[in-house]
Scaffold this motif. Structure first.
Motif, short mmCIF file in Angstrom:
data_model
loop_
_atom_site.label_atom_id
_atom_site.label_comp_id
_atom_site.label_asym_id
_atom_site.label_seq_id
_atom_site.Cartn_x
_atom_site.Cartn_y
_atom_site.Cartn_z
N ALA A 20 0.46 -10.70 -8.67
CA ALA A 20 0.81 -9.53 -7.88
C ALA A 20 0.66 -9.88 -6.41
O ALA A 20 0.01 -10.86 -6.04
N TRP A 21 1.27 -9.04 -5.58
CA TRP A 21 1.11 -9.16 -4.13
C TRP A 21 0.05 -8.15 -3.72
O TRP A 21 0.10 -6.98 -4.11
N VAL A 22 -0.92 -8.63 -2.95
CA VAL A 22 -2.06 -7.82 -2.54
C VAL A 22 -2.14 -7.83 -1.02
O VAL A 22 -2.01 -8.88 -0.39
N ASP A 23 -2.33 -6.67 -0.43
CA ASP A 23 -2.47 -6.55 1.01
C ASP A 23 -3.93 -6.74 1.38
O ASP A 23 -4.80 -6.02 0.91
N VAL A 24 -4.17 -7.75 2.22
CA VAL A 24 -5.51 -8.04 2.72
C VAL A 24 -5.45 -7.94 4.24
O VAL A 24 -4.88 -8.82 4.89
N CYS A 25 -5.93 -6.84 4.77
CA CYS A 25 -5.96 -6.63 6.23
C CYS A 25 -4.58 -6.80 6.86
O CYS A 25 -4.44 -7.43 7.91
N GLY A 26 -3.56 -6.29 6.21
CA GLY A 26 -2.21 -6.34 6.76
C GLY A 26 -1.41 -7.57 6.39
O GLY A 26 -0.24 -7.68 6.75
N VAL A 27 -2.01 -8.51 5.70
CA VAL A 27 -1.31 -9.72 5.26
C VAL A 27 -1.18 -9.67 3.75
O VAL A 27 -2.17 -9.42 3.06
N GLN A 28 0.04 -9.90 3.25
CA GLN A 28 0.22 -9.89 1.80
C GLN A 28 0.05 -11.28 1.24
O GLN A 28 0.60 -12.25 1.76
N ARG A 29 -0.73 -11.36 0.17
CA ARG A 29 -1.04 -12.62 -0.49
C ARG A 29 -0.76 -12.48 -1.97
O ARG A 29 -0.97 -11.42 -2.56
N GLU A 30 -0.31 -13.56 -2.58
CA GLU A 30 -0.07 -13.57 -4.01
C GLU A 30 -1.38 -13.93 -4.72
O GLU A 30 -2.04 -14.90 -4.35
N VAL A 31 -1.74 -13.13 -5.72
CA VAL A 31 -2.97 -13.39 -6.48
C VAL A 31 -2.70 -13.24 -7.97
O VAL A 31 -1.80 -12.52 -8.39
N ASN A 32 -3.52 -13.92 -8.75
CA ASN A 32 -3.46 -13.82 -10.19
C ASN A 32 -4.26 -12.59 -10.61
O ASN A 32 -5.42 -12.44 -10.22
N ILE A 33 -3.63 -11.71 -11.40
CA ILE A 33 -4.28 -10.46 -11.81
C ILE A 33 -4.72 -10.46 -13.27
O ILE A 33 -5.16 -9.43 -13.78
N ALA A 34 -4.62 -11.59 -13.93
CA ALA A 34 -4.92 -11.66 -15.37
C ALA A 34 -6.32 -11.15 -15.70
O ALA A 34 -6.52 -10.51 -16.74
N LEU A 35 -7.29 -11.39 -14.84
CA LEU A 35 -8.68 -11.00 -15.13
C LEU A 35 -8.93 -9.50 -14.98
O LEU A 35 -9.92 -8.99 -15.51
N VAL A 36 -8.06 -8.78 -14.28
CA VAL A 36 -8.29 -7.35 -14.07
C VAL A 36 -7.31 -6.48 -14.85
O VAL A 36 -7.44 -5.25 -14.83
N CYS A 37 -6.35 -7.09 -15.51
CA CYS A 37 -5.43 -6.32 -16.35
C CYS A 37 -6.15 -5.92 -17.63
O CYS A 37 -6.86 -6.71 -18.23
N GLN A 38 -5.94 -4.68 -18.03
CA GLN A 38 -6.55 -4.19 -19.26
C GLN A 38 -5.47 -4.10 -20.33
O GLN A 38 -4.32 -3.74 -20.05
N ASP A 39 -5.84 -4.43 -21.57
CA ASP A 39 -4.88 -4.47 -22.67
C ASP A 39 -4.19 -3.13 -22.91
O ASP A 39 -3.04 -3.09 -23.33
N ASP A 40 -4.89 -2.04 -22.65
CA ASP A 40 -4.35 -0.72 -22.98
C ASP A 40 -3.54 -0.07 -21.85
O ASP A 40 -3.16 1.09 -21.96
N GLU A 41 -3.27 -0.80 -20.78
CA GLU A 41 -2.46 -0.23 -19.71
C GLU A 41 -1.49 -1.27 -19.15
O GLU A 41 -1.78 -2.46 -19.14
N PRO A 42 -0.34 -0.82 -18.68
CA PRO A 42 0.66 -1.75 -18.15
C PRO A 42 0.22 -2.30 -16.79
O PRO A 42 -0.53 -1.63 -16.05
N PRO A 43 0.67 -3.50 -16.43
CA PRO A 43 0.31 -4.08 -15.13
C PRO A 43 0.71 -3.18 -13.96
O PRO A 43 0.04 -3.19 -12.92
N GLU A 44 1.75 -2.39 -14.12
CA GLU A 44 2.20 -1.49 -13.05
C GLU A 44 1.10 -0.51 -12.63
O GLU A 44 1.10 -0.01 -11.51
N SER A 45 0.18 -0.24 -13.54
CA SER A 45 -0.90 0.71 -13.22
C SER A 45 -1.85 0.15 -12.16
O SER A 45 -2.62 0.91 -11.57
N LEU A 46 -1.79 -1.15 -11.90
CA LEU A 46 -2.64 -1.74 -10.86
C LEU A 46 -2.14 -1.45 -9.45
O LEU A 46 -2.90 -1.54 -8.50
N ILE A 47 -0.85 -1.11 -9.31
CA ILE A 47 -0.30 -0.88 -7.98
C ILE A 47 -1.05 0.28 -7.33
O ILE A 47 -1.23 1.34 -7.91
#
Length: 98
Positions: A20-47
Motif C-alpha cells: 500500500a501507499w502510506v503518507d508519512v509527513c506528506g511523503v508517500q511511501r510504499e510499504v508491505n501491509i501483509a502483517l497488518v491485514c486481517q483475514d476477516d476483512e478486505p485490504p481496502e479496509s486499511l485505507i
C-alpha cells in the motif's frame, strides 16, 4: 537506531496486492501491509488507517491519537537526531516516493 514511523494508508498498490501507499509527513511511501491485514476483512479496509512502519513493513495498527503523539515525539527528536529529521523531511534513501 531502530525506529517505527507512523503513517496513514492512502491507497493500495494496484500491482502488488500486499503493498500500500502510506503518507508519512506528506511523503508517500510504499510499504508491505501483509502483517497488518486481517483475514476477516478486505485490504481496502486499511485505507485511512494509521500503521507503524519499520524498514518498509507496516508492523502494527495505531489509532490517530497515538500516531500524532508519536509523530510529535519524533519531530522533537529530529531536532537532535539528523537521521530522524531527514526521514521526516522525506529525504531518506529508504522507500519509494510516489
Amino acid at each position: 537506531m531502530c525506529i517505527g514511523i507512523p503513517g496513514k494508508v492512502v491507497a493500495l498498490d494496484e500491482n502488488q496486492p500486499q503493498h500500500a501507499w502510506v503518507d508519512v509527513c506528506g511523503v508517500q511511501r510504499e510499504v508491505n501491509i501483509a502483517l497488518v491485514c486481517q483475514d476477516d476483512e478486505p485490504p481496502e479496509s486499511l485505507i485511512g488507517s494509521w500503521v507503524l512502519i519499520h524498514v518498509g513493513f507496516a508492523m502494527s495498527r495505531l489509532d490517530e491519537q497515538e500516531a500524532q503523539e508519536t509523530l510529535s515525539a519524533l519531530q522533537a527528536m529530529g531536532e537532535v537526531e539528523q537521521d530522524v529529521a531527514l526521514f521526516l523531511a522525506g529525504e531518506s534513501h529508504q522507500g519509494a516516493q510516489r
